[in-house]
Design a protein around this motif. Structure first.
Motif, mmCIF file in Angstrom:
data_model
loop_
_atom_site.group_PDB
_atom_site.id
_atom_site.type_symbol
_atom_site.label_atom_id
_atom_site.label_comp_id
_atom_site.label_asym_id
_atom_site.label_seq_id
_atom_site.Cartn_x
_atom_site.Cartn_y
_atom_site.Cartn_z
ATOM 1 N N ALA A 1 0.845 -1.198 0.000
ATOM 2 C CA ALA A 1 0.000 0.000 0.000
ATOM 3 C C ALA A 1 0.874 1.239 0.000
ATOM 4 C CB ALA A 1 -0.926 0.014 1.218
ATOM 5 N N THR A 2 0.411 2.269 -0.679
ATOM 6 C CA THR A 2 1.126 3.543 -0.728
ATOM 7 C C THR A 2 0.181 4.669 -0.356
ATOM 8 O OG1 THR A 2 2.725 2.826 -2.390
ATOM 9 C CG2 THR A 2 2.340 5.178 -2.229
ATOM 10 N N GLY B 1 5.302 16.710 4.613
ATOM 11 C CA GLY B 1 6.678 16.279 4.813
ATOM 12 C C GLY B 1 7.006 14.957 4.175
ATOM 13 N N VAL B 2 5.999 14.068 4.018
ATOM 14 C CA VAL B 2 6.218 12.776 3.372
ATOM 15 C C VAL B 2 5.458 12.775 2.046
ATOM 16 C CG1 VAL B 2 5.854 10.292 3.492
ATOM 17 C CG2 VAL B 2 6.541 11.540 5.536
ATOM 18 N N LEU B 3 6.209 12.725 0.955
ATOM 19 C CA LEU B 3 5.566 12.671 -0.359
ATOM 20 C C LEU B 3 4.919 11.319 -0.594
ATOM 21 C CD1 LEU B 3 7.990 14.401 -2.894
ATOM 22 C CD2 LEU B 3 5.806 15.246 -2.033
ATOM 23 N N SER B 4 5.600 10.258 -0.137
ATOM 24 C CA SER B 4 5.121 8.916 -0.428
ATOM 25 C C SER B 4 5.596 7.949 0.647
ATOM 26 C CB SER B 4 5.636 8.461 -1.802
ATOM 27 O OG SER B 4 5.284 7.124 -2.071
ATOM 28 N N ALA B 5 4.685 7.125 1.142
ATOM 29 C CA ALA B 5 5.013 6.070 2.101
ATOM 30 C C ALA B 5 4.444 4.762 1.561
ATOM 31 C CB ALA B 5 4.421 6.365 3.470
ATOM 32 N N THR B 6 5.322 3.799 1.299
ATOM 33 C CA THR B 6 4.902 2.502 0.803
ATOM 34 C C THR B 6 5.228 1.445 1.853
ATOM 35 O OG1 THR B 6 5.243 3.107 -1.508
ATOM 36 C CG2 THR B 6 5.241 0.760 -0.990
ATOM 37 N N VAL B 7 4.253 0.603 2.155
ATOM 38 C CA VAL B 7 4.405 -0.429 3.180
ATOM 39 C C VAL B 7 4.000 -1.769 2.593
ATOM 40 C CG1 VAL B 7 3.620 -1.257 5.434
ATOM 41 C CG2 VAL B 7 3.973 1.198 5.061
ATOM 42 N N ALA B 8 4.819 -2.787 2.840
ATOM 43 C CA ALA B 8 4.509 -4.155 2.422
ATOM 44 C C ALA B 8 4.247 -5.022 3.648
ATOM 45 C CB ALA B 8 5.662 -4.743 1.607
ATOM 46 N N ASP B 9 3.201 -5.824 3.585
ATOM 47 C CA ASP B 9 2.825 -6.684 4.702
ATOM 48 C C ASP B 9 2.017 -7.857 4.146
ATOM 49 O OD1 ASP B 9 2.886 -6.899 7.689
ATOM 50 O OD2 ASP B 9 0.714 -6.913 7.436
ATOM 51 N N ALA B 10 1.680 -8.795 4.998
ATOM 52 C CA ALA B 10 0.813 -9.891 4.559
ATOM 53 C C ALA B 10 -0.607 -9.402 4.315
ATOM 54 C CB ALA B 10 0.820 -11.002 5.608
ATOM 55 N N LEU C 1 -3.372 -6.292 3.491
ATOM 56 C CA LEU C 1 -3.552 -4.965 2.920
ATOM 57 C C LEU C 1 -4.162 -4.003 3.931
ATOM 58 C CD1 LEU C 1 -3.326 -3.029 0.589
ATOM 59 C CD2 LEU C 1 -5.495 -3.898 -0.306
ATOM 60 N N ALA C 2 -5.049 -4.492 4.793
ATOM 61 C CA ALA C 2 -5.621 -3.617 5.816
ATOM 62 C C ALA C 2 -4.511 -3.003 6.668
ATOM 63 C CB ALA C 2 -6.610 -4.383 6.683
ATOM 64 N N ARG C 3 -3.540 -3.818 7.064
ATOM 65 C CA ARG C 3 -2.447 -3.327 7.892
ATOM 66 C C ARG C 3 -1.456 -2.484 7.084
ATOM 67 N NH1 ARG C 3 -1.960 -4.559 12.840
ATOM 68 N NH2 ARG C 3 0.296 -4.201 12.854
ATOM 69 N N ALA C 4 -1.165 -2.906 5.868
ATOM 70 C CA ALA C 4 -0.259 -2.116 5.037
ATOM 71 C C ALA C 4 -0.833 -0.729 4.788
ATOM 72 C CB ALA C 4 -0.007 -2.839 3.715
ATOM 73 N N ASP C 5 -2.122 -0.648 4.502
ATOM 74 C CA ASP C 5 -2.778 0.631 4.254
ATOM 75 C C ASP C 5 -2.788 1.495 5.509
ATOM 76 O OD1 ASP C 5 -4.155 2.523 2.767
ATOM 77 O OD2 ASP C 5 -6.112 1.616 3.109
ATOM 78 N N LEU C 6 -3.103 0.880 6.645
ATOM 79 C CA LEU C 6 -3.116 1.606 7.912
ATOM 80 C C LEU C 6 -1.750 2.217 8.200
ATOM 81 C CD1 LEU C 6 -4.173 2.396 10.754
ATOM 82 C CD2 LEU C 6 -3.492 0.094 11.502
ATOM 83 N N TRP C 7 -0.679 1.410 8.069
ATOM 84 C CA TRP C 7 0.641 1.898 8.443
ATOM 85 C C TRP C 7 1.228 2.839 7.398
ATOM 86 C CZ3 TRP C 7 2.113 2.093 13.183
ATOM 87 C CH2 TRP C 7 1.595 1.184 14.101
ATOM 88 N N ALA C 8 0.808 2.742 6.140
ATOM 89 C CA ALA C 8 1.232 3.732 5.153
ATOM 90 C C ALA C 8 0.645 5.105 5.500
ATOM 91 C CB ALA C 8 0.804 3.300 3.751
ATOM 92 N N THR C 9 -0.623 5.114 5.890
ATOM 93 C CA THR C 9 -1.245 6.368 6.328
ATOM 94 C C THR C 9 -0.580 6.898 7.592
ATOM 95 O OG1 THR C 9 -3.368 5.710 5.372
ATOM 96 C CG2 THR C 9 -3.425 7.430 7.052
ATOM 97 N N THR C 10 -0.317 6.001 8.538
ATOM 98 C CA THR C 10 0.340 6.392 9.787
ATOM 99 C C THR C 10 1.710 6.989 9.523
ATOM 100 O OG1 THR C 10 -0.848 4.688 11.025
ATOM 101 C CG2 THR C 10 1.195 5.507 11.992
ATOM 102 N N ALA C 11 2.448 6.406 8.571
ATOM 103 C CA ALA C 11 3.788 6.903 8.252
ATOM 104 C C ALA C 11 3.738 8.346 7.754
ATOM 105 C CB ALA C 11 4.433 6.010 7.206
#
Length: 271
Positions: A181-182, A203-212, A214-224
């Motif tokens: 998720a980005t 301050g953050v143009l783009s945050a991409t997170v990989a996980d098992a 998508l719910a968690r990847a999306d959550l932590w990309a937003t959090t980042a």
């Protein structure tokens, strides 16, 4: 993000406009019956349309907007609303308040529900295809839940777009089964709100997170994005597989299994 594979298989692609974005489903096979794929795709798209009816903030008759207007109690809404509300409360605790679905005074799970909905629909309708296909995945506006059969050599190569250079890829993630998720301000501007201030996160143009998941990847990309580039304290507790942050000034940081591995100065090319 761009997803490509690594084997010569027949690719079936179906696209629908749902939740205000293009959502595509890709199935790779050596000759499975088309009807099996088409039925799974139709069921997956159908579930996402139903989720949009319940959670859309753009539809006056959605359960979320009716709750906001005081016309519907949360306990009387579609049961999935209570499920998402409980998940959002847990996410607020897990992220230390960096994520909140109630910061504005009403319940708005926009920052959580897309990843949750796409993952659930994909697991329910697409993942069972692995008995017949080599790989299947769904891409919802750049956020992906991807699957590959154990017997298959298929690998999804997910290209991460360079937010400073449209059309360019800054890095590539190989994924067999998992999610990417980005989030960020590169494409839609500063639309993510910091619940601590009520102001757009910058301050953050783009945050991409990989996980098992998508719910968690999306959550932590937003959090980042909300945490900002210089606050990486959330990375170890997120427990995500890997990811990359790109700052507005061009700095890049990456992590692997919860450990930041480097901060790359502006202008440095990634391998």
């Amino acid at each position: 993000m761009i997803a490509t594979g690594s084997a010569a298989l027949t690719r079936t692609v179906r696209v629908a406009e749902i939740m205000g974005m293009p959502i595509s489903i890709h199935a790779l096979s050596a000759g499975v019956a088309d009807t099996q794929i088409e039925q799974a795709v139709a069921a997956c798209f159908g579930e996402l349309c139903e989720i949009d009816r319940v959670f859309s903030t753009y539809r006056a008759d959605s359960d979320i907007n009716r709750i906001a207007r005081g016309e519907l109690a949360l306990r009387e809404a579609d049961p999935r609303v209570s499920e998402v509300e409980a998940a959002c409360r847990a996410a607020a605790v897990e992220t230390g308040g960096l994520f909140s679905a109630t910061w504005s005074g009403t319940f708005d799970p926009t920052g959580f529900v897309k990843g949750w909905a796409v993952e659930n629909a994909a697991r329910r309708h697409l993942q069972p295809l692995l008995g017949a296909v080599d790989a299947v995945g769904i891409n919802a506006g750049g956020d992906m839940q991807l699957f590959a059969a154990d017997r298959s050599a298929w690998i999804w190569n997910v290209g991460i777009a360079d937010p400073r250079n449209p059309g360019q890829v800054i890095a590539t993630l190989p994924v067999r089964t998992g999610a990417v998720a980005t989030s960020g301000s590169a494409e839609r501007g500063a639309h993510i709100i910091d619940p601590r201030t009520g102001a757009p996160a910058r301050g953050v143009l783009s945050a991409t997170v990989a996980d098992a998941s998508l719910a968690r990847a999306d959550l932590w990309a937003t959090t980042a994005v909300i945490a900002g580039f210089d606050d990486r304290a959330w990375i170890p507790r997120a427990g995500t597989r890997t990811g990359i942050l790109i700052a507005a000034d061009g700095r890049v940081t990456r992590w692997l299994d919860g450990t930041p591995v480097d901060v790359v100065p502006p202008g440095t090319l990634l391998g």
